[in-house]
Scaffold this active site. Structure first.
Site, short mmCIF file in Angstrom:
data_model
loop_
_atom_site.label_atom_id
_atom_site.label_comp_id
_atom_site.label_asym_id
_atom_site.label_seq_id
_atom_site.Cartn_x
_atom_site.Cartn_y
_atom_site.Cartn_z
N TYR A 15 -44.69 23.72 -27.84
CA TYR A 15 -43.61 23.05 -28.57
C TYR A 15 -42.39 23.96 -28.74
O TYR A 15 -41.26 23.49 -28.75
CB TYR A 15 -44.08 22.52 -29.92
N VAL A 67 -37.19 13.43 -30.03
CA VAL A 67 -37.24 14.44 -31.08
C VAL A 67 -36.16 15.51 -30.88
O VAL A 67 -36.16 16.55 -31.53
CB VAL A 67 -38.65 15.10 -31.12
N HIS A 92 -40.24 9.51 -34.52
CA HIS A 92 -41.29 10.50 -34.22
C HIS A 92 -40.94 11.90 -34.71
O HIS A 92 -41.42 12.89 -34.18
CB HIS A 92 -41.57 10.52 -32.71
P1 OAD Z 1 -41.88 7.47 -21.43
O1 OAD Z 1 -41.93 8.72 -20.65
O2 OAD Z 1 -43.16 6.76 -21.70
O3 OAD Z 1 -40.92 6.43 -20.69
C1 OAD Z 1 -39.66 6.83 -20.24
C2 OAD Z 1 -38.97 5.59 -19.69
O4 OAD Z 1 -37.65 5.95 -19.36
C3 OAD Z 1 -39.61 5.01 -18.44
O5 OAD Z 1 -39.75 3.59 -18.59
C4 OAD Z 1 -38.61 5.35 -17.31
O6 OAD Z 1 -38.55 4.33 -16.31
C5 OAD Z 1 -37.33 5.40 -18.09
N1 OAD Z 1 -36.30 6.30 -17.53
C6 OAD Z 1 -36.45 7.53 -16.98
N2 OAD Z 1 -35.28 8.08 -16.68
C7 OAD Z 1 -34.33 7.16 -17.03
C8 OAD Z 1 -32.91 7.14 -16.98
N3 OAD Z 1 -32.20 8.17 -16.51
N4 OAD Z 1 -32.27 6.03 -17.43
C9 OAD Z 1 -32.98 4.96 -17.90
N5 OAD Z 1 -34.32 4.94 -17.99
C10 OAD Z 1 -34.99 6.02 -17.56
O7 OAD Z 1 -41.09 7.79 -22.80
P2 OAD Z 1 -41.11 7.00 -24.16
O8 OAD Z 1 -41.16 5.54 -23.95
O9 OAD Z 1 -40.00 7.55 -24.98
O10 OAD Z 1 -44.60 10.33 -28.31
O11 OAD Z 1 -42.48 7.48 -24.79
C11 OAD Z 1 -42.81 7.10 -26.08
C12 OAD Z 1 -43.58 8.20 -26.76
O12 OAD Z 1 -44.69 8.58 -25.93
C13 OAD Z 1 -42.83 9.49 -26.95
O13 OAD Z 1 -42.02 9.48 -28.11
C14 OAD Z 1 -43.92 10.50 -27.06
C15 OAD Z 1 -44.76 10.03 -25.89
O14 OAD Z 1 -46.06 10.42 -25.90
C16 OAD Z 1 -45.26 11.35 -28.86
O15 OAD Z 1 -45.26 12.48 -28.40
C17 OAD Z 1 -46.00 10.96 -30.09
#
Ligand code: OAD
Length: 263
Positions: free
Chosen positions: A76, A116, A132
């Site tokens: 982290y 975060v 988060h």
């Molecule tokens: P994810 O990594 O699950 O998803 C990222 C999303 O962003 C995907 O749907 C990609 O297609 C999209 N993406 C990537 N690059 C992009 C760009 N330049 N423009 C637009 N879209 C793009 O991330 P989160 O949904 O944020 O939690 O994940 C949710 C939570 O899961 C996080 O907060 C974290 C993780 O585990 C904890 O750590 C508790």
């Protein structure tokens, strides 16, 4: 004959912008994809996602921390330094600009972020709810008191707590199996019923309760828009699924809605 009609994505963008211009209460949900163009890795992308390389149960859970606090806090701390070194990208800046335009017309605007990294705030957004937590602040395991760490790398892992000789510091983020901050959830429950425009950006829409926000706004009178590089579980239920990168689409969406509001 030359066909000058806009292609469907342009048309969707124009329609989504027109709805944005007419909205009074806008809520935005952002995920890791919103910060990807700032150089911060996402979690689930096939090639670059963190969870392809690292085990979330080991690194992002209370059990993982209890088993190996040194490895978890070292990981982290490296990510914390990466967030500090990153800069807001055009999608962060456009959302800050949208907030100013909404406030200027007496409307409401709020960002719920799963990120975060604090990049929304550094871009100038004021109404940001961190679902988060954030990685810049760390919390004493004994007292629960929170401290923002100095920008340099930590030298001891886990870092000793300045608040208690028996405690250590852990990142002030939400891990799997932990509850979201109560105030953040309350804010979502309070705001979502009156939102008339919901914009979800760069999230895979897989992690609840954040992924459930769309269910709170999913009414006939609320326009729902997704910006993502690919299709997600939310794509089928939004009014406009705008496929592309956040850094490209969000500034265009905002500029078309508020052409004179540029920073
Ligand atoms: P994810 O990594 O699950 O998803 C990222 C999303 O962003 C995907 O749907 C990609 O297609 C999209 N993406 C990537 N690059 C992009 C760009 N330049 N423009 C637009 N879209 C793009 O991330 P989160 O949904 O944020 O939690 O994940 C949710 C939570 O899961 C996080 O907060 C974290 C993780 O585990 C904890 O750590 C508790």
């Amino acid at each position: 004959m030359v066909n000058n009609r806009p292609r469907p994505p342009e048309l969707s963008l124009a329609k989504a912008s027109a709805k944005l211009a007419a909205s009074r209460c806008v809520a935005v949900l952002t995920g890791a994809g919103a910060s990807a163009e700032s150089g911060i890795r996402t979690f689930r992308d096939t090639m670059e996602g963190l969870w392809q390389e690292f085990d979330p149960a080991r690194l992002a859970s209370p059990e993982g921390f209890a088993r190996d606090p040194a490895t978890v806090t070292r990981w982290y701390d490296t990510r914390r330094l990466g967030c500090l070194a990153a800069e807001p990208n055009p999608s962060h800046l456009a959302l800050a600009q949208l907030e100013r335009a909404m406030v200027a017309k007496g409307g409401e605007f709020i960002i719920f972020t799963q990120n975060v990294d604090r990049l929304h705030q550094r871009a100038g957004s004021r109404h940001v709810v961190e679902l988060h937590g954030n990685i810049l602040e760390w919390r004493c395991t004994r007292t629960g008191r929170v401290v923002e760490l100095e920008p340099q790398a930590q030298t001891e892992f886990p870092p000793p707590s300045p608040f208690s000789k028996d405690g250590v510091l852990r990142p002030h983020v939400v891990w799997f199996g932990e509850e979201l901050p109560r105030a953040a959830l309350q804010k979502a429950l309070e705001v979502c019923p009156r939102v008339d425009y919901f914009l979800t950006i760069g999230t895979s829409s897989t992690v609840y309760p954040a992924a459930g926000l769309i269910e709170l706004v999913d009414r006939g009178d609320c326009t729902t828009v997704e910006v993502n590089r690919e299709s997600t579980g939310a794509s089928g239920r939004v009014d406009f699924a705008l496929v592309g990168s956040a850094g490209d689409i969000v500034p265009r969406l905002v500029a078309q809605a508020y052409p004179t509001s540029a920073a």
